[in-house]
Design an enzyme around this catalytic site. Structure first.
Site, PDB file in Angstrom:
ATOM      1  N   GLY A  10      17.537  36.526   1.408  1.00 15.90           N
ATOM      2  CA  GLY A  10      16.423  35.586   1.486  1.00 15.90           C
ATOM      3  C   GLY A  10      16.886  34.201   1.066  1.00 15.90           C
ATOM      4  O   GLY A  10      17.775  34.083   0.229  1.00 15.90           O
ATOM      5  N   ARG A  71      19.552  39.002   6.740  1.00 17.61           N
ATOM      6  CA  ARG A  71      19.852  40.181   5.914  1.00 17.61           C
ATOM      7  C   ARG A  71      20.781  41.133   6.670  1.00 17.61           C
ATOM      8  O   ARG A  71      20.656  42.342   6.570  1.00 17.61           O
ATOM      9  CB  ARG A  71      18.557  40.875   5.507  1.00 17.61           C
ATOM     10  N   ASP A 103      22.277  40.599  -4.569  1.00 11.59           N
ATOM     11  CA  ASP A 103      23.114  41.792  -4.735  1.00 11.59           C
ATOM     12  C   ASP A 103      23.580  42.388  -3.407  1.00 11.59           C
ATOM     13  O   ASP A 103      24.691  42.905  -3.335  1.00 11.59           O
ATOM     14  CB  ASP A 103      22.445  42.838  -5.625  1.00 11.59           C
ATOM     15  N   THR A 125      19.121  34.122  -6.262  1.00 14.34           N
ATOM     16  CA  THR A 125      17.851  34.814  -6.028  1.00 14.34           C
ATOM     17  C   THR A 125      16.761  34.133  -6.835  1.00 14.34           C
ATOM     18  O   THR A 125      16.983  33.790  -8.008  1.00 14.34           O
ATOM     19  CB  THR A 125      17.879  36.309  -6.386  1.00 14.34           C
ATOM     20  N   ASP A 127      14.348  35.691  -7.823  1.00 11.56           N
ATOM     21  CA  ASP A 127      13.867  36.743  -8.724  1.00 11.56           C
ATOM     22  C   ASP A 127      14.556  36.704 -10.097  1.00 11.56           C
ATOM     23  O   ASP A 127      14.061  37.302 -11.054  1.00 11.56           O
ATOM     24  CB  ASP A 127      14.093  38.132  -8.116  1.00 11.56           C
ATOM     25  N   ASP A 129      17.180  38.223 -11.181  1.00 15.20           N
ATOM     26  CA  ASP A 129      17.449  39.559 -11.718  1.00 15.20           C
ATOM     27  C   ASP A 129      18.888  40.022 -11.500  1.00 15.20           C
ATOM     28  O   ASP A 129      19.173  41.213 -11.606  1.00 15.20           O
ATOM     29  CB  ASP A 129      16.476  40.577 -11.096  1.00 15.20           C
ATOM     30  N   ARG A 171      10.831  41.750  -6.966  1.00 16.35           N
ATOM     31  CA  ARG A 171      10.956  43.103  -6.431  1.00 16.35           C
ATOM     32  C   ARG A 171      11.167  44.135  -7.544  1.00 16.35           C
ATOM     33  O   ARG A 171      10.493  45.142  -7.603  1.00 16.35           O
ATOM     34  CB  ARG A 171      12.212  43.093  -5.575  1.00 16.35           C
TER      35      ARG A 171
HETATM   36  O1  F6P Z   1      14.952  38.943  -3.121  1.00 10.42           O
HETATM   37  C1  F6P Z   1      14.265  37.761  -3.050  1.00 10.42           C
HETATM   38  C2  F6P Z   1      12.909  37.969  -2.420  1.00 10.42           C
HETATM   39  O2  F6P Z   1      12.294  36.713  -2.400  1.00 10.42           O
HETATM   40  C3  F6P Z   1      12.035  39.026  -3.096  1.00 10.42           C
HETATM   41  O3  F6P Z   1      11.357  38.551  -4.213  1.00 10.42           O
HETATM   42  C4  F6P Z   1      11.132  39.437  -1.982  1.00 10.42           C
HETATM   43  O4  F6P Z   1      10.667  40.754  -2.144  1.00 10.42           O
HETATM   44  C5  F6P Z   1      11.988  39.347  -0.787  1.00 10.42           C
HETATM   45  O5  F6P Z   1      12.999  38.412  -1.071  1.00 10.42           O
HETATM   46  C6  F6P Z   1      11.248  38.959   0.470  1.00 10.42           C
HETATM   47  O6  F6P Z   1      12.096  39.066   1.546  1.00 10.42           O
HETATM   48  P1  F6P Z   1      11.784  38.559   3.026  1.00 10.42           P
HETATM   49  O7  F6P Z   1      11.972  37.075   3.036  1.00 10.42           O
HETATM   50  O8  F6P Z   1      12.804  39.253   3.865  1.00 10.42           O
HETATM   51  O9  F6P Z   1      10.376  38.939   3.333  1.00 10.42           O
END
Ligand code: F6P
Length: 346
Positions: A10, A71, A103, A125, A127, A129, A171
């Protein structure tokens, strides 16, 4: 030296600042840079362009990534990802690859390193994490966006005597929920690290309102799990789909809380899902600085002949840590921070 760069997973505010911080000092020292489009997808398709001064002008403050992101997993469906990546790198004469990602992206980087490809990782990230680093860039920007949103929800919650549920990203860790919840004065914060009981949450809100409060703000991370009931212990997902790394698409816990809390308490409840607003737009100053420091440290590692390392923040210093160590542990929410937040739930 020829250095390849890609941004995977992301996107995240600050990615462009990292790219700029690798390229600008690097070209001044005579190095060359190749930017792969859309993460590992660009490496597999050999879709890339030369990065220089012109392509990195004016990008420090820009959100997203000038390289694009995806991804894509080079090892998906049993593919020989190492051979595919190595072929592109050989064709382009690239000495070292710098994947900027979370990760999943860095996991590919570690596998490539183990197979003999030179890799220097940069953690990314919102997040916050990832193991091995005290902070990731993009996190502070996300926290600011959520805390601004909570401020706005406060005034309308108060006007209408409502419970406002704010669903935020996170997440597997509740860093965004906890920081933005503390900054915004949340009355309950639900995080993946602490499964919550829906009845107890409803009782908590009723107790608050019995003490004279007329509204409540509940911040919930998308990965928070309710205990008990038919969906007990499960995260709420949009559908059954998975990405190339096996990640489910989370989302929906906010709407579930809206329904369940309203029926249990009788208080009018509304859910707001902040979603990708949290990842968009210009990085705050802290993230611009951290991303710049990470880019400069990654250049140092790449030019210094390192591989299998990730740049990181250790206290106030930028350092290089083994990728394997960083990916071996997830950085979950500090329980002490959550206890601080709890002091203000009443
Ligand atoms: O890992 C980062 C993140 O922003 C998460 O918090 C979230 O669940 C995910 O990516 C969303 O992914 P996408 O942009 O593929 O919907």
């Amino acid at each position: 030296m020829r250095i390849g760069i890609l941004t995977g997973g992301g996107d995240c505010p600050g990615l462009n600042a990292v790219i700029r911080a690798l390229v600008r000092p690097g070209i001044a020292d005579g190095h060359e840079f190749v930017g792969f489009r859309r993460g590992w997808a660009g490496v597999l398709a050999d879709d890339a362009f030369e990065l220089g001064y012109e392509s990195t002008v004016g990008i420090l403050t820009r959100g997203g990534t000038i390289l694009g992101a995806s991804r894509t997993n080079p090892y998906a469906d049993g593919a020989d990802g190492t051979a595919l990546v190595a072929a592109t790198l050989a064709r382009r004469g690239i000495d070292v690859l710098v994947p900027i990602g979370g990760d999943d992206t860095l996991g590919v980087g570690l596998r490539l390193h183990d197979d003999g490809v030179r890799v220097v990782g940069v953690p990314k990230t919102i997040d916050n994490d990832l193991g091995g680093t005290d902070v990731t860039f993009g996190f502070q920007t996300a926290v600011q966006i959520v805390s601004d949103a909570i401020d706005r929800l406060h005034t309308t919650a108060e006007s209408h005597d409502r419970v406002m549920v704010v669903e935020v990203m996170g997440r597997q860790a509740g860093w965004i929920a906890a920081h933005a919840g503390i900054a915004g004065g949340a009355d309950a914060i639900l995080v993946p690290e602490r499964p919550f009981d829906m009845d107890e949450l409803a009782r908590h809100l009723r107790r608050r309102h019995a003490r004279g409060r007329s509204f409540s703000i509940v911040v919930v991370a998308e990965g928070a799990k309710p205990t008990g009931g038919s969906a007990g212990g499960e995260t709420v997902t949009r559908d059954a789909s998975r990405d190339a790394f096996g990640n489910a698409r989370l989302g929906g816990i906010g709407v579930m809380l809206e329904r369940e809390l309203e029926s249990r308490t009788g208080y009018e409840t509304r859910a707001t899902i902040l979603g990708h607003v949290q990842r968009g737009g210009s990085p705050v100053a802290y993230d611009r600085v951290l991303a710049t420091r990470f880019g400069v440290e990654a250049l140092r590692a790449a030019v210094g002949g390192r591989s299998g390392v990730m740049v990181a923040l250790d206290g106030t210093e930028t350092v290089q840590v083994p990728l394997a160590d960083a990916l071996g542990s997830r950085r979950l929410l500090d329980p002490g921070l959550y206890e601080t937040a709890e002091l203000f739930f009443g």
